[in-house]
Scaffold this active site. Sequence first.
Site, PDB file in Angstrom:
ATOM      1  N   TYR A  50       7.850  -3.089  55.129  1.00  0.00           N
ATOM      2  CA  TYR A  50       8.569  -2.429  54.258  1.00  0.00           C
ATOM      3  C   TYR A  50       9.321  -1.123  54.965  1.00  0.00           C
ATOM      4  O   TYR A  50      10.654  -1.060  54.971  1.00  0.00           O
ATOM      5  CB  TYR A  50       7.729  -1.657  53.443  1.00  0.00           C
ATOM      6  CG  TYR A  50       8.372  -0.485  52.375  1.00  0.00           C
ATOM      7  CD1 TYR A  50       8.852  -0.984  51.305  1.00  0.00           C
ATOM      8  CD2 TYR A  50       8.135   0.715  52.725  1.00  0.00           C
ATOM      9  CE1 TYR A  50       9.357   0.193  50.525  1.00  0.00           C
ATOM     10  CE2 TYR A  50       8.589   1.993  51.943  1.00  0.00           C
ATOM     11  CZ  TYR A  50       9.290   1.302  50.923  1.00  0.00           C
ATOM     12  OH  TYR A  50       9.803   2.272  50.000  1.00  0.00           O
ATOM     13  N   GLY A  86      13.777  -2.216  44.941  1.00  0.00           N
ATOM     14  CA  GLY A  86      13.057  -2.519  46.057  1.00  0.00           C
ATOM     15  C   GLY A  86      11.783  -2.269  45.820  1.00  0.00           C
ATOM     16  O   GLY A  86      11.245  -1.889  44.743  1.00  0.00           O
ATOM     17  N   ARG A 117      13.113   2.177  35.791  1.00  0.00           N
ATOM     18  CA  ARG A 117      12.025   2.906  35.859  1.00  0.00           C
ATOM     19  C   ARG A 117      12.106   3.507  37.148  1.00  0.00           C
ATOM     20  O   ARG A 117      12.807   3.391  37.932  1.00  0.00           O
ATOM     21  CB  ARG A 117      10.613   2.074  35.552  1.00  0.00           C
ATOM     22  CG  ARG A 117      10.414   0.968  36.702  1.00  0.00           C
ATOM     23  CD  ARG A 117       9.069   0.300  36.472  1.00  0.00           C
ATOM     24  NE  ARG A 117       9.156  -1.012  36.874  1.00  0.00           N
ATOM     25  CZ  ARG A 117       8.475  -1.360  38.004  1.00  0.00           C
ATOM     26  NH1 ARG A 117       7.630  -0.384  38.638  1.00  0.00           N
ATOM     27  NH2 ARG A 117       8.358  -2.531  38.566  1.00  0.00           N
ATOM     28  N   ARG A 168      15.452  -6.429  36.541  1.00  0.00           N
ATOM     29  CA  ARG A 168      15.105  -7.761  36.650  1.00  0.00           C
ATOM     30  C   ARG A 168      14.865  -8.336  35.308  1.00  0.00           C
ATOM     31  O   ARG A 168      14.970  -9.501  34.839  1.00  0.00           O
ATOM     32  CB  ARG A 168      13.846  -7.749  37.530  1.00  0.00           C
ATOM     33  CG  ARG A 168      13.698  -8.996  38.201  1.00  0.00           C
ATOM     34  CD  ARG A 168      12.609  -9.100  39.165  1.00  0.00           C
ATOM     35  NE  ARG A 168      11.743  -7.901  39.367  1.00  0.00           N
ATOM     36  CZ  ARG A 168      10.679  -7.701  40.141  1.00  0.00           C
ATOM     37  NH1 ARG A 168      10.842  -8.672  41.104  1.00  0.00           N
ATOM     38  NH2 ARG A 168      10.086  -6.530  40.073  1.00  0.00           N
TER      39      ARG A 168
HETATM   40  N1  LIG Z   1       8.124   6.027  44.844  1.00  0.00           N
HETATM   41  C1  LIG Z   1       7.885   6.377  46.162  1.00  0.00           C
HETATM   42  O1  LIG Z   1       7.131   6.883  46.498  1.00  0.00           O
HETATM   43  C2  LIG Z   1       8.983   6.013  47.118  1.00  0.00           C
HETATM   44  C3  LIG Z   1       8.939   6.611  48.250  1.00  0.00           C
HETATM   45  C4  LIG Z   1      10.343   5.954  49.225  1.00  0.00           C
HETATM   46  C5  LIG Z   1      11.171   5.039  48.863  1.00  0.00           C
HETATM   47  N2  LIG Z   1      11.078   4.540  47.679  1.00  0.00           N
HETATM   48  C6  LIG Z   1      11.993   3.346  47.085  1.00  0.00           C
HETATM   49  O2  LIG Z   1      12.728   3.850  45.904  1.00  0.00           O
HETATM   50  C7  LIG Z   1      13.145   2.780  45.514  1.00  0.00           C
HETATM   51  C8  LIG Z   1      12.637   2.840  43.925  1.00  0.00           C
HETATM   52  O3  LIG Z   1      11.174   2.892  44.128  1.00  0.00           O
HETATM   53  P1  LIG Z   1      10.053   3.215  42.722  1.00  0.00           P
HETATM   54  O4  LIG Z   1       9.218   4.253  43.307  1.00  0.00           O
HETATM   55  O5  LIG Z   1      10.976   3.902  41.726  1.00  0.00           O
HETATM   56  O6  LIG Z   1       9.468   1.873  42.277  1.00  0.00           O
HETATM   57  P2  LIG Z   1       9.136   1.224  41.176  1.00  0.00           P
HETATM   58  O7  LIG Z   1       8.736   2.328  40.146  1.00  0.00           O
HETATM   59  O8  LIG Z   1       8.398   0.019  41.730  1.00  0.00           O
HETATM   60  O9  LIG Z   1      10.835   0.655  40.571  1.00  0.00           O
HETATM   61  C9  LIG Z   1      11.244  -0.241  41.177  1.00  0.00           C
HETATM   62  C10 LIG Z   1      12.410  -0.855  40.400  1.00  0.00           C
HETATM   63  O10 LIG Z   1      13.142  -1.777  41.590  1.00  0.00           O
HETATM   64  C11 LIG Z   1      13.134  -2.900  40.493  1.00  0.00           C
HETATM   65  N3  LIG Z   1      13.192  -4.198  41.470  1.00  0.00           N
HETATM   66  C12 LIG Z   1      12.233  -4.665  42.394  1.00  0.00           C
HETATM   67  N4  LIG Z   1      12.412  -5.868  42.975  1.00  0.00           N
HETATM   68  C13 LIG Z   1      13.572  -5.908  42.302  1.00  0.00           C
HETATM   69  C14 LIG Z   1      14.196  -7.468  42.283  1.00  0.00           C
HETATM   70  N5  LIG Z   1      13.960  -8.416  43.167  1.00  0.00           N
HETATM   71  N6  LIG Z   1      15.334  -7.366  41.412  1.00  0.00           N
HETATM   72  C15 LIG Z   1      15.844  -6.490  40.747  1.00  0.00           C
HETATM   73  N7  LIG Z   1      15.263  -5.379  40.698  1.00  0.00           N
HETATM   74  C16 LIG Z   1      13.912  -5.165  41.316  1.00  0.00           C
HETATM   75  C17 LIG Z   1      11.931  -2.997  39.740  1.00  0.00           C
HETATM   76  O11 LIG Z   1      12.330  -3.760  38.576  1.00  0.00           O
HETATM   77  P3  LIG Z   1      11.043  -4.571  37.686  1.00  0.00           P
HETATM   78  O12 LIG Z   1      11.046  -3.411  36.735  1.00  0.00           O
HETATM   79  O13 LIG Z   1      11.765  -5.536  36.965  1.00  0.00           O
HETATM   80  O14 LIG Z   1      10.036  -4.760  38.524  1.00  0.00           O
HETATM   81  C18 LIG Z   1      12.020  -1.328  39.298  1.00  0.00           C
HETATM   82  O15 LIG Z   1      12.983  -1.099  38.124  1.00  0.00           O
HETATM   83  C19 LIG Z   1      12.784   1.415  46.030  1.00  0.00           C
HETATM   84  O16 LIG Z   1      13.614   1.186  46.818  1.00  0.00           O
HETATM   85  C20 LIG Z   1      11.557   2.219  46.762  1.00  0.00           C
HETATM   86  O17 LIG Z   1      11.347   1.518  48.204  1.00  0.00           O
HETATM   87  C21 LIG Z   1       9.945   4.915  46.644  1.00  0.00           C
END
Ligand SMILES: NC(=O)c1ccc[n+]([C@@H]2O[C@H](COP(=O)([O-])OP(=O)(O)OC[C@H]3O[C@@H](n4cnc5c(N)ncnc54)[C@H](OP(=O)(O)O)[C@@H]3O)[C@@H](O)[C@H]2O)c1
Length: 249
Positions: free
Chosen positions: A149, A86, A19, A41
Site C-alpha cells: 500500500y 483506493g 463514503r 463501485r
Molecule cells: N482513512 C485513512 O486514514 C487514510 C489515510 C491515508 C490515505 N487514505 C486514502 O484515502 C482514500 C480514501 O480512503 P477512505 O479512508 O475514505 O477509505 P474508504 O472509507 O474505505 O473508502 C474508499 C472508497 O474507495 C472506493 N473504492 C475502493 N476500491 C475501488 C475500486 N476498485 N473502484 C472504485 N472505487 C473503489 C470505495 O468504494 P466501495 O464503497 O465500493 O468500496 C470507497 O468509496 C484512499 O485512497 C486511501 O488510501 C486514507
Amino acid sequence: MTTPRRFDGRRALVTGGSRGIGEGIARRLAAEGAHVIVAGRSLGPAQEVAGEIGGSAVQMDISDAEATMAAVAALGPLDVLVNNAGFDDFAYFTDTAPQQWRALLGTNLEGMFACTHAALPAMQQAGYGRILNIGSEAGRIGSKGNAVYATTKAGIIGFSKSIARENARYGITCNTLAVGPIDTPLTDAARAVPVHGEKMVQAMKDGTLLRRLGTTEEVGAAAAFLCAEEASFVTAECLGVSGGMGISA
Ligand SMILES: NC(=O)c1ccc[n+]([C@@H]2O[C@H](COP(=O)([O-])OP(=O)(O)OC[C@H]3O[C@@H](n4cnc5c(N)ncnc54)[C@H](OP(=O)(O)O)[C@@H]3O)[C@@H](O)[C@H]2O)c1
C-alpha cells in the site's frame, strides 16, 4: 464561517466519493458550487450522496482500467478530477502474496492512471484543469503492515509530479494530498484486524503531532484549496493533511 463559492460552474469527478474521504471531498466541492459526479463501485451509495449534494452519480470499478477510461471519457469535459478511490490490505509483507500486490497496484495506481488518462485530453483542450491525487503519509514515511500500500502511495507522488510537469503548459495543476489517519471505514478496517488492530490505530494517532485521527471535513477543506482556480501557482506539491505525521518526510 461562510463557505466560499470557488467552484461555481465547475464539473468535478470524485472517485470513491460515496463514503469516507471521497465523500468529504465531494460534499465540500459541492458546498462551494461544483457539480460533483460521485463515482462509486456500487451505484446506490453514490446516488445517495449525489442526491444529497445536488450532483450526479456514476458506477465505476477503477480496477478495470479499460472500462474506467471509457466511463470517464463518457462523462465529457471535467474541470476537476479527484483520484481518491483506493484501499489497503493490512498485513506484514511476508504474509502477503502476488495476488494481493496486483490488486493494490491495480486499484491504487492503475485506477488513477485510467481516470487521469481519460480526463486529460479535454482539460488540455480547455487550457484548464485541477487534478488531485489522494496519497498517504505511508507513501512518504513508510508504514508497518502496509508495505505494498505504501508503495502505491509513494507512486502516486511520482505520478502527480510527472503529470504536473507534462501539463503545466495547459494550465493544469496536479498535486497530491499525503493524508494521515482519518476517521473513515478504512480506519475501522484497520481497527478490526485481529490482535494488532486497536494497537495499529492507536499508533496512527500517536504518530501525529496532534495525537488524534483527522476528519473527512479537514481533508475536504485542504482538497478544495488545491482544486480551486486560485491555487493556480501550486502544482507538483505533496501536502500533508496528517496532523504533522510527515514532519520527518
Ligand atoms: N482513512 C485513512 O486514514 C487514510 C489515510 C491515508 C490515505 N487514505 C486514502 O484515502 C482514500 C480514501 O480512503 P477512505 O479512508 O475514505 O477509505 P474508504 O472509507 O474505505 O473508502 C474508499 C472508497 O474507495 C472506493 N473504492 C475502493 N476500491 C475501488 C475500486 N476498485 N473502484 C472504485 N472505487 C473503489 C470505495 O468504494 P466501495 O464503497 O465500493 O468500496 C470507497 O468509496 C484512499 O485512497 C486511501 O488510501 C486514507
